[in-house]
Each structure stands twice: as structure tokens, then as C-alpha cells.
Design a protein around this motif. Structure first.
Motif, PDB file in Angstrom:
ATOM      1  N   GLY A 196       0.797  -1.216   0.000  1.00  0.00           N
ATOM      2  CA  GLY A 196       0.000   0.000   0.000  1.00  0.00           C
ATOM      3  C   GLY A 196       0.835   1.274   0.000  1.00  0.00           C
ATOM      4  O   GLY A 196       0.302   2.375   0.014  1.00  0.00           O
TER       5      GLY A 196
ATOM      6  N   LYS B  41       4.301   1.330  -4.350  1.00  0.00           N
ATOM      7  CA  LYS B  41       5.426   0.832  -5.151  1.00  0.00           C
ATOM      8  C   LYS B  41       5.033   0.691  -6.620  1.00  0.00           C
ATOM      9  O   LYS B  41       5.811   0.985  -7.518  1.00  0.00           O
ATOM     10  CB  LYS B  41       5.919  -0.512  -4.598  1.00  0.00           C
ATOM     11  CG  LYS B  41       6.410  -0.439  -3.161  1.00  0.00           C
ATOM     12  CD  LYS B  41       6.993  -1.751  -2.673  1.00  0.00           C
ATOM     13  CE  LYS B  41       5.962  -2.868  -2.521  1.00  0.00           C
ATOM     14  NZ  LYS B  41       4.909  -2.562  -1.520  1.00  0.00           N
ATOM     15  N   THR B  42       3.787   0.229  -6.842  1.00  0.00           N
ATOM     16  CA  THR B  42       3.338   0.047  -8.224  1.00  0.00           C
ATOM     17  C   THR B  42       3.302   1.386  -8.955  1.00  0.00           C
ATOM     18  O   THR B  42       3.816   1.514 -10.070  1.00  0.00           O
ATOM     19  CB  THR B  42       1.947  -0.606  -8.234  1.00  0.00           C
ATOM     20  OG1 THR B  42       1.966  -1.719  -7.332  1.00  0.00           O
ATOM     21  CG2 THR B  42       1.581  -1.090  -9.613  1.00  0.00           C
TER      22      THR B  42
ATOM     23  N   ARG C 246      -5.249  -0.801 -13.220  1.00  0.00           N
ATOM     24  CA  ARG C 246      -4.384   0.306 -12.808  1.00  0.00           C
ATOM     25  C   ARG C 246      -3.445   0.706 -13.933  1.00  0.00           C
ATOM     26  O   ARG C 246      -3.179   1.884 -14.146  1.00  0.00           O
ATOM     27  CB  ARG C 246      -3.601  -0.099 -11.570  1.00  0.00           C
ATOM     28  CG  ARG C 246      -4.523  -0.145 -10.379  1.00  0.00           C
ATOM     29  CD  ARG C 246      -3.798  -0.524  -9.149  1.00  0.00           C
ATOM     30  NE  ARG C 246      -2.759   0.436  -8.833  1.00  0.00           N
ATOM     31  CZ  ARG C 246      -1.899   0.251  -7.856  1.00  0.00           C
ATOM     32  NH1 ARG C 246      -1.959  -0.831  -7.135  1.00  0.00           N
ATOM     33  NH2 ARG C 246      -0.987   1.160  -7.610  1.00  0.00           N
TER      34      ARG C 246
HETATM   35  P1  ADP Z   1       2.109  -1.180  -3.273  1.00  0.00           P
HETATM   36  O1  ADP Z   1       2.439  -1.594  -4.669  1.00  0.00           O
HETATM   37  O2  ADP Z   1       3.288  -0.615  -2.534  1.00  0.00           O
HETATM   38  O3  ADP Z   1       1.375  -2.201  -2.470  1.00  0.00           O
HETATM   39  P2  ADP Z   1       0.235   0.492  -4.569  1.00  0.00           P
HETATM   40  O4  ADP Z   1       1.051   1.159  -5.620  1.00  0.00           O
HETATM   41  O5  ADP Z   1      -0.568  -0.700  -4.960  1.00  0.00           O
HETATM   42  O6  ADP Z   1       1.148   0.072  -3.354  1.00  0.00           O
HETATM   43  O7  ADP Z   1      -0.687   1.584  -3.877  1.00  0.00           O
HETATM   44  C1  ADP Z   1      -1.699   1.234  -2.944  1.00  0.00           C
HETATM   45  C2  ADP Z   1      -2.954   2.022  -3.224  1.00  0.00           C
HETATM   46  O8  ADP Z   1      -2.733   3.403  -2.994  1.00  0.00           O
HETATM   47  C3  ADP Z   1      -3.409   1.914  -4.661  1.00  0.00           C
HETATM   48  O9  ADP Z   1      -4.809   1.884  -4.713  1.00  0.00           O
HETATM   49  C4  ADP Z   1      -2.863   3.169  -5.299  1.00  0.00           C
HETATM   50  O10 ADP Z   1      -3.603   3.546  -6.428  1.00  0.00           O
HETATM   51  C5  ADP Z   1      -2.976   4.156  -4.173  1.00  0.00           C
HETATM   52  N1  ADP Z   1      -1.941   5.175  -4.298  1.00  0.00           N
HETATM   53  C6  ADP Z   1      -0.622   5.012  -4.089  1.00  0.00           C
HETATM   54  N2  ADP Z   1       0.040   6.169  -4.278  1.00  0.00           N
HETATM   55  C7  ADP Z   1      -0.892   7.081  -4.606  1.00  0.00           C
HETATM   56  C8  ADP Z   1      -0.854   8.501  -4.903  1.00  0.00           C
HETATM   57  N3  ADP Z   1       0.297   9.169  -4.892  1.00  0.00           N
HETATM   58  N4  ADP Z   1      -2.018   9.112  -5.177  1.00  0.00           N
HETATM   59  C9  ADP Z   1      -3.175   8.433  -5.179  1.00  0.00           C
HETATM   60  N5  ADP Z   1      -3.285   7.117  -4.912  1.00  0.00           N
HETATM   61  C10 ADP Z   1      -2.169   6.430  -4.621  1.00  0.00           C
END
Ligand code: ADP
Ligand code: ZN
Length: 739
Positions: free
Chosen positions: A237, A240-241, A274
Motif C-alpha cells: 500500500g 510501489k506500483t 491500474r
Molecule cells: P504497493 O504496490 O506498494 O502495495 P500500490 O502502488 O498498490 O502500493 O498503492 C496502494 C494504493 O494506494 C493503490 O490503490 C494506489 O492507487 C494508491 N496510491 C498510491 N500512491 C498514490 C498517490 N500518490 N495518489 C493516489 N493514490 C495512490
């Protein structure tokens, strides 16, 4: 043949015939020499058709012929295919992987050529244009419908039958009749591009400061090019993605392709949605749910550089990208990256090799990086980027342990009073819960209460697992299955067979009795067979059509469920024991990942771990949220034992139908086992799965100091040994499975 003919009129006939070495995508063969007429001009990487026995096979020109076989015995290359050649880096990668894994190069090449049909030129689309024969058109009986068809074509490009009929507002019969009258003529249109170009400027979220820093560090590496490895780490969360999407965007801006590897099951609709939100179109995909036709389209689009971003499971690493500029390995710690049959390889490690050969950056992404990656960061070989928090201030879930010795589930049930209470509370609050039990089926063991007989697989050293939903007993190792018997196969007593221990099916029975109103769903590899089925279930959970999700490790992967606030781990100790050197590391990763499903949005989450060992370092680390301390103690243990990543391992598995022959072969091998400073051979010993598919198995483990490569030792050890024909030897470099 024809080419021989041509050269025989030439006075210098023999000189016109060159030799090429052709690698065939088959195991157990090296490259073979073939003759070729000089005017064919073949280069390394070209796809050719050659004879092999009575067959014709597609292979790849690997280099000049070696000339070690008499020319008279050689056969001719039949033809060169009009397909983009296998990129030189991929040829070198195939060789590298073959050397490292000690597999035949042809078996590795086969992974790069999964869809031979993709090598044929793409088929065009049949379309109609209007005849120019005015006399013929004038003589035609023209109904208003026919006239409309001709009018549509008067000022437009040729169109396929259905499209033409639709535009003219007529049935396809009208088009066909006009074609039969030769008023319409058929032409072939080039196929449309299979994948649209992702747009790097489409729409990204506004990144937080920490995210933006990490994203620009990655983008800079992509822009400047050259080989580098970066570990991107941060809690689930953290974003990273979103961050590595910026690296992908930079690759696209630079006119390069990008490859994102994901464990197969994480490759579902959520990730694709996404990607689409960020880049405007879907990426090309590569996974086991693709049909042969889809594979053909994807392979060809990748080889021609039309597919700019590819997301795929580990085998996507072997595709022929001509312009690869970035590799991302998401969930890099995942054991699914190790391929365990055929060519045995670790896709994360081989991805680093491919990046090095291609001279491009690679990013290894995880919330729970493997000890291998952590060690490479510590030693300075890999760069590291860290995202400190969950995005948007979402809280990490509160993790606590339930001591099963004190908090006992009722008889013949598996949920403790504390977990039962938490489930009721969560559902009563209109939130969702997840129960995690990494065991498929109803019960892992069935025994006869009359005679004590345990139902075992006839072909493996393994209990049969009851799958009550399908009324069968299954072996999880070889796939053997039989209908569930009504009487004991040993003493014939009727109705005395008893299930021992829980699987997810049994757990869902307990839940149904406990919470009859809850809408539950099960997610296991028996119910969910691929990304498409997973997508469907995940949508239902997102839409809150499910209150309680019960699943195996398949559930742990990066799904995002805002209303899910409770995770119950039914048996946290399950993976801890057994002779696997990564047991603790894997349990930590898996449980951490499952825990990460809880409370991802504005509602805080909690995680309850049912364990008999609340003092185990894994449970302590999870409860304290202290990953680094766990990694440090795990690293210290491995270092003192000389185990990976501080030492190297290679496993040898001998298998055959007769125990004595296999034991004999093992003794023969043991006599010449390498030894010396920093080299140790353990075994032979019966494998934990001592019999698999009716084959008796014995294992050796070669353990070397980190600076000693096991492959040369293995080559000189195994080279001179002649094993009985019935015994098969499997080599597993860097083993992850110790069964
Ligand atoms: P990870 O890959 O580290 O688990 P994600 O990239 O999946 O994290 O992000 C988790 C959630 O938070 C997703 O729904 C993503 O779209 C949202 N999110 C992350 N960074 C942002 C941002 N800067 N603005 C809006 N939403 C974000
Ligand atoms: Zn079996």
C-alpha cells in the motif's frame, strides 16, 4: 534439392555450400550442422526450417557450422522464415541460462519459441472492394440494398463482410450475392496492430514526496540506460506500483519496451485496470490463461516491437523483445519465480542476468524482499529505494498472536474463541473478513477408526487429501485421484473413515455453522484456475457481494479490498517446519503479505495469528512489525551455516522405478563426490518425498562457499559417471524445494 541443383552447375560447387549450426528447440540436443547454399545468407538468430529424421522442425541459426560431422552425412536447410530473427541478446541469454542451470540449450530455446505458429507471417483480413468493371456493374440488377453496398464502397476503403453489411444496413447475404456476381472483389488488408501504444503522459496520480523521489531515481536510471539493479521496498500500500509505473513511462518515452514480471496469480484485473488508468491502454499479457491464438498474437507483437509493455509470468522473460529498456520484477521474493520442472530456473535471478546482458536497469519490488536481495543491497551490489509509509496515511494493521495452547478452539473445530468473536464483530459492523489457511481440500489426512489405516497415495510418499466438494481423494504431488471410498481399503470396515485436520473446505463448513448469514467465498487453486477466474471473484469481493473470504496462499497476493478489516490466520505455524532452509523466511513473507490485506483504506485493520509458538522469531517479528530484526537474525543463522545467500547450493535428485538401482547409482556417485576447501557434499539420502509417481528418489546436496561456482564441480563430477538407463538425474542449481 533445388539449391543443390543450382550449385552443381557452378564449377566451384563445394565452396558454394556453407555450413551452419542450427539449434533446435528440443531437450537433449545441442546445435546440429546443416548445409546451406551460399546464396541463402544465414545469420545467427535467423529462424530456419530443417529436416530432423522424418520431420521438419523450426530451429534457430546459432553460428557457423562446426564441421565435425562428415559433409556427406549432413542435410540441407530447407528454408529461412520471414520472421524477425531472435535478438542476439536473447541468443546469449539462452546460452547463459543453459550453462548456469546445466540444461540443454535446446530446452532453454524452447521457452523462447513457445508458439512456432507465430513465426508465420500474420494472416491478413479478407475485405471487399467494388469492381471497376463498369459494364458489369451496369448490367447488374440493382435493388436498393445492393445499391447501398456499392455506395458505401464508392468512397471508402475495402471492408470485411460483416462490417460492410452493417454499414450498408443490409444482411450479409446481399454482400455475398454481389460478390458472387463479381461486382465485389476480394482484397487482403493487413491485420490491425494487436496492441495500442501505451501513453506515458496519460494520467498518473500526484505522487507524495517520497514516492516522487523514488520515481525520479528510477526514471533517471532508465533514461541514462546501462545495467543497474534497484531494490524497491516499502510496506503493502506504499505505492510501489505507482512508482515503478513512472520507470515504465520513462522507458516508453525513450522508445524502449518494458517488461513487468508478476507471479501468475497477481496478474489479474486489478493490476491491469491500474495500468490502463495510468497508460490509457492495456499492456500485452503473457500467462497460462492465454489461448494459443492469443499467444501467437502476443509473441509476434513483442518480436516486432509493436507491444511496448508486456506484463507476464516468469516465462515472459524468454520472449524476443527487440528494444527492451527496463525489467521490473514485482513481488520479487515470491517462490513462484522458481520454475521446478523442465529447465529449473529462478526467474528473478535470470531476469537480473537478462538485464545485465541487455545492459538495462532492472527493479526488484517487494514489501518483504528476499534475503538474497537484502544481502545484495547490504553488500552494495544493488541500489535500494524505500517508501516509508502506506499511501494516504492508511494505518498498518495491528497484528497479534492467539496462543492456541490457552485459547483453544472447541473440539473438531479450528477457530479459537477470540477469532470467532472477532469474526462476528467484523461482519456485524458491515465489514469484510478473510480467513487464511494454506491447505487445499477438506482434510490433509484420512484414517480408519477401526484399524488405524491411513489413506496413502499408491505412487508417492504422501497422504491422500480429501476433496469433499468433488467427493474424491487426491494426491497433491502427482495428481492421483480416486472417488472417496465408503469402506476402509485395508480392513473393509464400513463408515469408519475419519477426516483428520482442516483444509479450507472443512474450515468453510465450520464458518457456515458459526455464521450462517455470512456470504462466504473460497479462493484456492481448485476453485480459481487462472487470472480470469481470479478477476471474477475479486470483483465480487470488491463489490461487497462477499462478507468472508476463505483461501490458501492464492489470497495473499496484492488485492486491494477497502472494506476488509480482519484477517485471521488459522494455522500460522503451518510452513515453519520441515527441512526447508527458507521455511522461516517464507512464513514471514507469506503471513506479512496476508496481513497486508487488512485495513488498506480508511478503516484500520487487525490481524490475528493462531499459533502454538507465539515465541517463535517469525511470530515475534510479525507482532512487533520489526522486519529488519527478523532479517538480521535470519541472516546471522544462514551465515553461520554457510547457507544461501552466504553460500551456494546445488541439489541432485536421482530417481528411478527400482529402489535398489537408484541406491546403487547413488553409491556410485558418492564415491567420486567432490570435496575440498569450501566444498561439501551431503547425502545421498532418501528425499522427503522418497517415492514420487512410483519413482524412488535419493538426494545429494552440494554446498559451496560463495566464491566457488558449483557448475564446474558438477561437470567434472558427473561427466565421467555412467548411470543405469532407468535412473534419471535432475540438477537443481540454487534449490528452493527440498522435497
Ligand atoms: P504497493 O504496490 O506498494 O502495495 P500500490 O502502488 O498498490 O502500493 O498503492 C496502494 C494504493 O494506494 C493503490 O490503490 C494506489 O492507487 C494508491 N496510491 C498510491 N500512491 C498514490 C498517490 N500518490 N495518489 C493516489 N493514490 C495512490
Ligand atoms: Zn501421488
Amino acid at each position: 534439392m533445388e539449391r543443390d541443383h543450382a550449385s552443381s552447375t557452378d564449377s566451384a560447387a563445394p565452396a558454394a555450400v556453407a555450413l551452419v549450426s542450427v539449434l533446435l528447440p528440443l531437450p537433449l540436443v545441442g546445435a546440429y550442422d546443416y548445409r546451406t547454399a551460399a546464396d541463402l545468407r544465414l545469420e545467427r538468430g535467423d529462424f530456419v526450417v530443417v529436416p530432423l529424421g522424418k520431420r521438419e522442425v523450426i530451429g534457430v541459426v546459432w553460428g557457423e557450422g562446426r564441421g565435425d560431422v562428415g559433409r556427406a552425412k549432413l542435410r540441407d536447410v530447407i528454408a529461412r522464415l520471414e520472421a524477425p530473427p531472435l535478438p542476439e541478446v536473447l541468443c546469449r541469454f539462452v546460452e547463459w541460462v543453459a550453462q548456469y542451470t546445466m540444461s540443454p540449450a535446446g530446452a532453454v530455446l524452447a521457452m523462447a519459441m513457445r508458439v512456432p505458429a507465430a513465426l508465420e507471417p500474420p494472416r491478413g483480413i479478407a475485405a471487399w472492394r467494388r469492381s471497376d468493371d463498369t459494364a458489369l456493374l451496369a448490367g447488374l440488377r440493382l435493388t436498393p440494398e445492393r445499391q447501398r453496398v456499392l455506395d458505401v464502397l464508392a468512397d471508402g476503403p475495402p471492408r470485411p463482410t460483416a462490417e460492410l453489411a452493417r454499414e450498408a444496413g443490409v444482411g450479409v447475404g446481399v454482400v455475398k450475392a454481389l460478390a458472387a456476381a463479381r461486382a465485389l472483389l476480394q482484397v487482403e488488408l493487413p491485420p490491425p496492430p494487436a496492441f495500442e501504444r501505451p501513453d506515458p503522459e496519460c494520467a498518473g496520480p500526484t505522487l507524495s514526496a517520497a514516492q516522487a523521489d523514488a520515481a525520479s531515481a528510477l526514471a533517471n536510471k532508465v533514461a541514462s540506460g546501462g545495467f543497474s539493479v534497484t531494490a524497491l521496498d516499502g510496506v503493502t500500500g506504499a505505492g510501489k506500483t505507482e512508482v515503478y509505473f513512472e520507470a515504465v513511462a520513462q522507458a516508453l518515452r525513450g522508445g524502449r519496451q518494458a517488461l513487468v514480471l508478476l507471479p501468475e496469480i497477481a496478474l489479474g484485473a486489478q493490476w491491469l485496470d491500474r495500468f490502463t488508468a495510468r497508460f490509457g491502454v492495456r499492456p500485452a499479457q503473457w500467462h497460462s490463461d492465454l489461448t494459443m491464438a492469443e499467444r501467437r498474437v502476443a509473441w509476434r507483437a513483442i518480436a516486432r516491437g509493436e507491444a511496448r509493455v508486456v506484463v507476464g509470468a516468469r516465462s515472459a522473460l524468454f520472449l524476443p523483445y527487440p528494444e527492451l529498456g527496463l525489467i521490473v520484477v514485482d513481488e520479487e521474493h515470491d517462490a513462484a519465480y522458481k520454475q521446478e520442472d523442465g529447465v529449473i530456473y529462478q526467474a528473478r535471478d535470470m531476469a537480473v542476468v537478462r538485464a545485465r546482458l541487455t545492459d538495462i536497469p532492472i527493479v526488484l519490488v517487494s514489501a518483504t524482499p528476499s534475503l538474497e536481495t537484502v544481502q545484495n543491497v547490504t553488500s552494495g551490489r544493488y541500489a535500494a529505494l524505500h517508501l516509508p509509509d502506506r499511501h494516504g496515511g492508511a494505518q498498518l494493521p495491528l497484528i497479534s498472536a492467539i496462543d492456541l495452547r490457552a485459547d483453544k478452539p472447541p473440539r473438531q473445530s479450528w477457530l479459537s474463541p477470540t477469532l470467532r468473536q472477532a469474526l462476528s464483530e467484523t461482519l456485524a459492523a458491515g465489514e469484510q473478513a478473510l480467513l487464511f489457511l494454506n491447505r487445499r481440500g477438506y482434510a490433509p489426512l484420512t484414517l480408519c477408526r477401526a484399524c488405524g489405516h491411513r489413506l496413502q497415495c499408491p505412487r508417492c510418499t504422501a497422504w491422500l487429501v480429501e476433496h469433499r466438494l468433488v467427493g474424491r481423494l487426491q494426491c497433491h504431488h502427482c495428481g492421483f485421484q480416486v472417488p472417496f471410498p465408503t469402506s476402509c481399503p485395508s480392513c473393509k470396515a464400513e463408515g469408519m473413515l475419519a477426516a483428520c485436520g482442516p483444509g479450507v473446505e472443512r474450515l468453510s463448513e465450520e464458518v457456515a455453522a458459526l455464521l450462517p448469514a455470512a456470504r462466504t467465498a473460497m479462493m484456492t487453486s481448485d476453485t480459481i484456475t487462472g487470472p480470469l477466474a481470479a478477476t471474477e471473484l475479486i470483483r465480487r469481493v470488491q463489490d461487497h457481494a462477499v462478507d468472508l473470504l476463505i483461501g490458501t496462499q492464492m489470497i495473499a497476493k496484492g488485492h486491494h479490498f477497502p472494506m476488509l478489516t480482519l484477517v485471521g490466520v488459522v494455522d500460522a505455524d503451518l510452513g515453519l517446519h520441515g527441512g526447508d532452509l527458507r521455511a522461516a523466511e517464507r512464513t514471514y513473507q507469506l503471513l506479512h503479505q496476508v496481513a497486508g490485506r487488512a485495513g488498506r483504506a480508511d478503516r484500520p485493520g487487525r490481524v490475528l495469528l493462531q499459533t502454538f509458538e507465539p515465541d517463535h522469531p517469525v511470530m515475534q517479528a510479525l507482532v512487533a512489525g520489526d522486519r529488519d530484526r527478523f532479517l538480521a537474525s535470519e541472516a546471522a543463522d544462514r551465515r553461520s551455516a554457510g547457507m544461501p545467500p552466504f553460500g551456494r547450493l546445488a541439489a541432485l535428485i536421482l530417481a528411478g522405478p527400482e529402489a535398489e538401482t537408484v541406491d546403487g547409482a547413488a553409491r556410485t556417485l558418492a564415491r567420486t563426490a567432490p570435496r575440498g576447501d569450501g566444498v561439501e557434499v551431503l547425502g545421498p539420502a532418501p528425499a522427503p518425498l522418497a517415492i514420487l509417481r512410483g519413482r524412488h528418489r535419493r538426494r545429494f546436496l552440494l554446498k559451496c562457499r560463495r566464491d566457488i561456482a558449483p557448475q564446474p564441480l558438477l561437470r567434472s563430477w558427473l561427466g565421467p559417471v555412467k548411470l543405469p538407463a532407468s535412473v534419471r538425474l535432475q540438477i537443481d542449481i540454487d534449490p528452493y524445494s527440498f522435497l
